[in-house]
Write an enzyme that holds these catalytic residues in place. Structure first.
Site, PDB file in Angstrom:
ATOM      1  N   HIS A 198      -3.595   3.554  12.203  1.00 54.84           N
ATOM      2  CA  HIS A 198      -2.977   3.703  13.535  1.00 54.84           C
ATOM      3  C   HIS A 198      -1.557   3.117  13.594  1.00 54.84           C
ATOM      4  O   HIS A 198      -0.863   3.316  14.579  1.00 54.84           O
ATOM      5  CB  HIS A 198      -3.881   3.110  14.637  1.00 54.84           C
ATOM      6  CG  HIS A 198      -3.749   1.626  14.833  1.00 54.84           C
ATOM      7  ND1 HIS A 198      -4.130   0.998  15.997  1.00 54.84           N
ATOM      8  CD2 HIS A 198      -3.286   0.624  14.024  1.00 54.84           C
ATOM      9  CE1 HIS A 198      -3.905  -0.298  15.897  1.00 54.84           C
ATOM     10  NE2 HIS A 198      -3.395  -0.551  14.717  1.00 54.84           N
TER      11      HIS A 198
ATOM     12  N   PHE B 155       0.799  -1.230   0.000  1.00 56.67           N
ATOM     13  CA  PHE B 155       0.000   0.000   0.000  1.00 56.67           C
ATOM     14  C   PHE B 155       0.832   1.280   0.000  1.00 56.67           C
ATOM     15  O   PHE B 155       0.285   2.367  -0.146  1.00 56.67           O
ATOM     16  CB  PHE B 155      -1.065   0.005   1.095  1.00 56.67           C
ATOM     17  CG  PHE B 155      -0.622  -0.275   2.504  1.00 56.67           C
ATOM     18  CD1 PHE B 155       0.519   0.272   3.050  1.00 56.67           C
ATOM     19  CD2 PHE B 155      -1.425  -1.079   3.324  1.00 56.67           C
ATOM     20  CE1 PHE B 155       0.896   0.014   4.360  1.00 56.67           C
ATOM     21  CE2 PHE B 155      -1.063  -1.343   4.643  1.00 56.67           C
ATOM     22  CZ  PHE B 155       0.110  -0.791   5.149  1.00 56.67           C
TER      23      PHE B 155
HETATM   24  C1  LIG Z   1      -2.244  -4.316  12.364  1.00 52.56           C
HETATM   25  S1  LIG Z   1      -2.448  -5.390  11.026  1.00 52.56           S
HETATM   26  C2  LIG Z   1      -4.162  -5.161  10.679  1.00 52.56           C
HETATM   27  C3  LIG Z   1      -4.763  -6.313   9.950  1.00 52.56           C
HETATM   28  C4  LIG Z   1      -6.293  -6.237   9.806  1.00 52.56           C
HETATM   29  N1  LIG Z   1      -6.718  -5.081   9.067  1.00 52.56           N
HETATM   30  C5  LIG Z   1      -6.922  -6.258  11.171  1.00 52.56           C
HETATM   31  O1  LIG Z   1      -7.430  -5.260  11.646  1.00 52.56           O
HETATM   32  O2  LIG Z   1      -6.881  -7.317  11.806  1.00 52.56           O
HETATM   33  C6  LIG Z   1      -1.621  -4.549   9.732  1.00 52.56           C
HETATM   34  C7  LIG Z   1      -1.708  -5.240   8.389  1.00 52.56           C
HETATM   35  O3  LIG Z   1      -1.021  -4.434   7.434  1.00 52.56           O
HETATM   36  C8  LIG Z   1      -0.335  -5.296   6.559  1.00 52.56           C
HETATM   37  N2  LIG Z   1       0.759  -4.534   5.933  1.00 52.56           N
HETATM   38  C9  LIG Z   1       1.886  -4.048   6.525  1.00 52.56           C
HETATM   39  N3  LIG Z   1       2.633  -3.404   5.626  1.00 52.56           N
HETATM   40  C10 LIG Z   1       1.988  -3.480   4.433  1.00 52.56           C
HETATM   41  C11 LIG Z   1       2.263  -2.982   3.132  1.00 52.56           C
HETATM   42  N4  LIG Z   1       3.377  -2.275   2.874  1.00 52.56           N
HETATM   43  N5  LIG Z   1       1.362  -3.228   2.158  1.00 52.56           N
HETATM   44  C12 LIG Z   1       0.239  -3.948   2.415  1.00 52.56           C
HETATM   45  N6  LIG Z   1      -0.090  -4.430   3.633  1.00 52.56           N
HETATM   46  C13 LIG Z   1       0.790  -4.201   4.634  1.00 52.56           C
HETATM   47  C14 LIG Z   1       0.147  -6.411   7.443  1.00 52.56           C
HETATM   48  O4  LIG Z   1       0.482  -7.557   6.692  1.00 52.56           O
HETATM   49  C15 LIG Z   1      -1.058  -6.586   8.361  1.00 52.56           C
HETATM   50  O5  LIG Z   1      -1.956  -7.536   7.841  1.00 52.56           O
END
Ligand SMILES: C[S@@+](CC[C@H](N)C(=O)[O-])C[C@H]1O[C@@H](n2cnc3c(N)ncnc32)[C@H](O)[C@@H]1O
Length: 398
Positions: A307, A288
Site C-alpha cells: 500500500h 526490496f
Molecule cells: C509502512 S512501514 C511497515 C512496517 C511493518 N511491515 C508494519 O506493518 O508495521 C514500511 C516499512 O518498509 C521499510 N522500507 C522502506 N523502504 C524500503 C526498502 N527500499 N527496502 C526495505 N525496506 C524498506 C521501512 O523501513 C518500513 O519498516
C-alpha cells in the site's frame, strides 16, 4: 429546536443501537458488531447535528490536532496522567509554558472529552489522555502531524496544477511539494537531519494497526499456511520490511511452539533499532527494490508495504519477492486493507488518502488487488476480510 424529522431519524438510529447492544449472544460481542454499532452511533449523531455546525466543527478540527501535538511537545499528557488532578498553573510551572496557553489548548481537548475537566483549570486523565501518553501513540502523533499535514494542505493546489491527475509518482507528489524535495519519503526520512522524523515513523509503525486485531488472532494460519510438509532448513516465516519486528513477535506469542527459522528483513538502520527481538529471530538487511528476500521460505509476510507504492514500484518489489519463492511450496501473505467497492469504512478510506499524500500510493480494492497480483505472476489462493474494519489477508503463490 429539534425538528420532527431530526427526532425520528435520531430515534430510529438510537433504537438500532440499543437493539445491537442489548443482544447478549456471542456474535454481539464480536469486532464486527462493535464496528457496526459505532457506525450506528454515528448515525444518531449525524441526525442530531446540523450541517451548518457539523461542517464548521469539522473545518476547525485541525485546531484539536494542533492542541494534541503541542501537548505532546510539552509532555502534558504524562503530567496529567501521573496525578489524580492537576491544575493549569502546575502544568505551566512544570513545563515553562504560559498558563493561559495551557488553558486554551486544554479547553478544546476537554470539550472533545480527550482530557477530563475537574473544575476551572483543573484536569484529570481519562482513557484518551492515557492513550496519548503512550510511546507508540506519540510516534503516530508526531509522524502524522509533522509529515502528513503539510502535504494534505498542499494537495488541492497540486491537483489543480496537474489537471486533477491521480498522484502516482513517489518523487513528484504532495510530499515533495510540501517539503521542497525530490526524494520519496523513506529515503528522505533516512537523511541524518530527519532522524527525529525517522524515529517517530518507526515508533508509529510498531503500533499502527490501532485496536484492530492482529491477523494471528483471526486468520486460520495453521490450516491455510502451515499444513503439509515443512522444510526445516528453510525459513518458516520471513517478514519483509517488518519494521522493528512487532508482527513477528505477535506471531511467536501466538505460536510459541512453532519451530523453524524466523527472519526479519528491513533497511539496516531499522534493524539496528529493533532491540527487543527474541533470539530466534534472524535479522537480514534488505533493499526490496534491489534485492530478493532470503530464499525458499514457507511464508513471506508483507504488512503495509504494497500500500506504500503505486503499481510500477509494486511490480519491482513483487518481482524480487517471487524470485525467492519456491513453486508449490512458498506462499506470499499480504496484510493490507481490501477496500470494498461501496460502503467503505471511514478509517480505511482515510488511510487511502494518507497513502496518497505521503507516498503517491494507495489502498486497493479487491479488483485492484487481483489485477496487480496476476500481472506480477502470482495466483491468488484466497482473500480474507478482517473482522470489523481491519486489514485483510491475501494469500498468493507462484
Ligand atoms: C509502512 S512501514 C511497515 C512496517 C511493518 N511491515 C508494519 O506493518 O508495521 C514500511 C516499512 O518498509 C521499510 N522500507 C522502506 N523502504 C524500503 C526498502 N527500499 N527496502 C526495505 N525496506 C524498506 C521501512 O523501513 C518500513 O519498516
Amino acid at each position: 429546536m429539534i425538528t420532527e424529522i431530526e427526532r425520528i431519524e435520531a430515534l430510529e438510529a438510537a433504537k438500532k443501537l440499543v437493539a445491537s447492544l442489548s443482544d447478549e449472544s456471542e456474535s454481539s460481542r464480536s469486532e464486527a458488531n462493535r464496528v457496526q454499532s459505532l457506525k450506528t452511533a454515528n448515525d444518531v449523531i449525524r441526525s442530531l447535528e446540523r450541517p451548518e455546525d457539523g461542517l464548521l466543527k469539522f473545518a476547525y478540527s485541525p485546531t484539536v490536532w494542533m492542541a494534541i501535538r503541542s501537548c505532546v511537545h510539552l509532555d502534558a499528557f504524562k503530567i496529567i496522567s501521573e496525578k489524580e488532578t492537576v491544575s493549569a498553573g502546575e502544568i505551566a510551572s512544570l513545563t515553562g509554558a504560559d498558563e493561559t496557553l495551557i488553558r486554551r489548548l486544554l479547553r478544546v481537548l476537554t470539550s472533545y472529552g480527550y482530557v477530563a475537566e475537574k473544575g476551572d483549570g483543573v484536569y484529570a486523565a481519562n482513557k484518551w489522555t492515557r492513550h496519548m501518553d503512550n510511546r507508540l501513540t506519540q510516534g503516530m502523533i508526531k509522524f502524522i502531524y509533522d509529515l502528513a499535514l503539510p502535504p494534505t494542505a498542499v494537495a488541492p493546489e497540486l491537483f489543480k496544477e496537474t489537471g486533477f491527475k491521480n498522484p502516482v509518482d513517489p518523487e513528484a507528489g504532495t510530499f515533495q511539494k510540501a517539503f521542497n524535495t525530490k526524494m520519496p519519503i523513506f529515503p528522505w526520512m533516512a537523511l541524518p537531519e530527519n532522524k527525529d522524523h525517522w524515529d517517530a515513523a518507526n515508533t508509529f509503525f510498531e503500533g499502527d494497526r490501532g485496536s484492530r486485531p492482529s491477523w494471528v488472532t483471526w486468520f486460520p494460519i495453521k490450516e491455510k499456511l502451515l499444513s503439509g510438509s515443512i522444510d526445516d532448513q528453510a525459513p518458516l516465516l520471513v517478514d519483509i520490511a517488518g519494521g522493528r519486528g512487532h508482527d513477528l513477535m505477535e506471531f511467536l506469542d501466538q505460536f510459541p511452539d512453532e519451530t523453524g527459522r524466523f527472519v526479519l528483513q528491513d533497511q539496516p538502520q531499522v534493524l539496528d533499532s529493533a532491540t527487543t527481538l527474541p533470539a530466534k529471530v534472524e535479522k537480514r538487511p534488505i533493499n526490496f527494490f534491489k534485492e530478493s528476500p532470503v530464499e525458499g521460505a514457507k511464508v513471506y509476510f508483507m504488512k503495509f508495504i504494497i500500500h506504500d507504492y503505486a503499481d510500477p514500484d509494486c511490480f519491482t518489489i513483487l518481482r524480487n519477492v517471487t524470485a525467492s519463492m519456491k513453486k508449490g511450496y512458498s506462499k506470499l501473505v499480504i496484510n493490507d486493507f481490501i477496500l470494498p467497492d461501496t460502503g467503505c469504512p471511514i478509517l480505511s478510506a482515510e488511510w487511502d488518502l494518507m497513502m496518497m499524500v505521503l507516498l503517491s500510493a494507495m489502498e486497493r480494492t479487491e479488483t485492484q488487488w487481483k489485477s496487480l497480483l496476476s500481472a506480477a505472476g502470482l495466483t491468488i489462493e484466497g482473500m480474507y476480510q478482517a473482522p470489523g474494519d481491519g486489514q485483510g489477508i491475501i494469500v498468493a503463490s507462484l
